[in-house]
Design a protein around this motif. Structure first.
Motif, short mmCIF file in Angstrom:
data_model
loop_
_atom_site.label_atom_id
_atom_site.label_comp_id
_atom_site.label_asym_id
_atom_site.label_seq_id
_atom_site.Cartn_x
_atom_site.Cartn_y
_atom_site.Cartn_z
N LEU A 173 16.26 -4.86 1.88
CA LEU A 173 15.62 -5.00 1.07
C LEU A 173 14.91 -3.17 0.64
N THR A 174 15.04 -2.92 1.59
CA THR A 174 14.49 -1.35 1.19
C THR A 174 15.76 -0.43 0.83
N VAL B 293 7.06 0.18 -3.86
CA VAL B 293 6.86 -1.01 -3.56
C VAL B 293 5.88 -1.55 -4.33
N ALA B 294 4.90 -0.62 -4.50
CA ALA B 294 4.23 -1.22 -5.99
C ALA B 294 4.91 -1.73 -7.35
N VAL C 206 4.36 -10.19 -6.58
CA VAL C 206 4.01 -10.39 -5.57
C VAL C 206 2.92 -9.70 -4.70
N THR C 207 2.70 -9.80 -3.25
CA THR C 207 1.31 -7.96 -3.41
C THR C 207 2.38 -7.02 -2.30
N PRO C 208 1.61 -5.83 -2.64
CA PRO C 208 2.42 -4.83 -2.11
C PRO C 208 2.76 -4.90 -0.64
N ARG C 209 2.05 -5.72 -0.28
CA ARG C 209 1.91 -5.95 1.49
C ARG C 209 3.28 -6.32 1.66
N HIS D 52 6.11 -4.56 2.10
CA HIS D 52 6.15 -3.68 2.72
C HIS D 52 6.74 -4.27 4.19
N ARG D 53 5.74 -5.70 4.04
CA ARG D 53 5.74 -6.25 5.66
C ARG D 53 7.16 -7.27 5.81
#
Length: 97
Positions: free
Chosen positions: A12-13, A23-24, A32-35, A38-39
């Protein structure tokens, strides 16, 4: 044993980097949330589940992320023919001005 699709956060990265998205930006585009992004990216290998399951990414969330990347011209690829999983451009990239 489950036969769920498995991916890796590094994939994904790489796809996000090809799409030149933060990411944002990916999170916003995928709703979806940036978290969440990142997760997934730091979590290593993961499975996609049709429903919410602990330790898995729901198919709904994953499909929204994949769709956002596809709209940016990037496709996630699976392992096949001796080649590892990764990301690639859907069409040849145009030269920048």
């Amino acid at each position: 044993m489950d036969d769920l699709p498995t991916f890796d956060g590094r994939q994904l990265t790489a796809a996000r980097a090809l799409a030149e998205m933060t990411v944002a930006a990916l999170a916003e585009k995928a709703d979806v949330t940036p978290r969440t992004v990142h997760r997934i990216e730091i979590g290593g290998p993961f499975s996609v589940s049709p429903s919410k399951r602990h330790g898995h990414i729901s198919a709904d969330v994953w499909n929204r992320i994949v769709t956002a990347l596809q709209e940016a011209g990037v496709e996630l690829t699976t392992e096949r023919g001796g080649h590892g999983a990764g990301a690639r451009w859907l069409q040849p990239r145009r030269a920048r001005d």
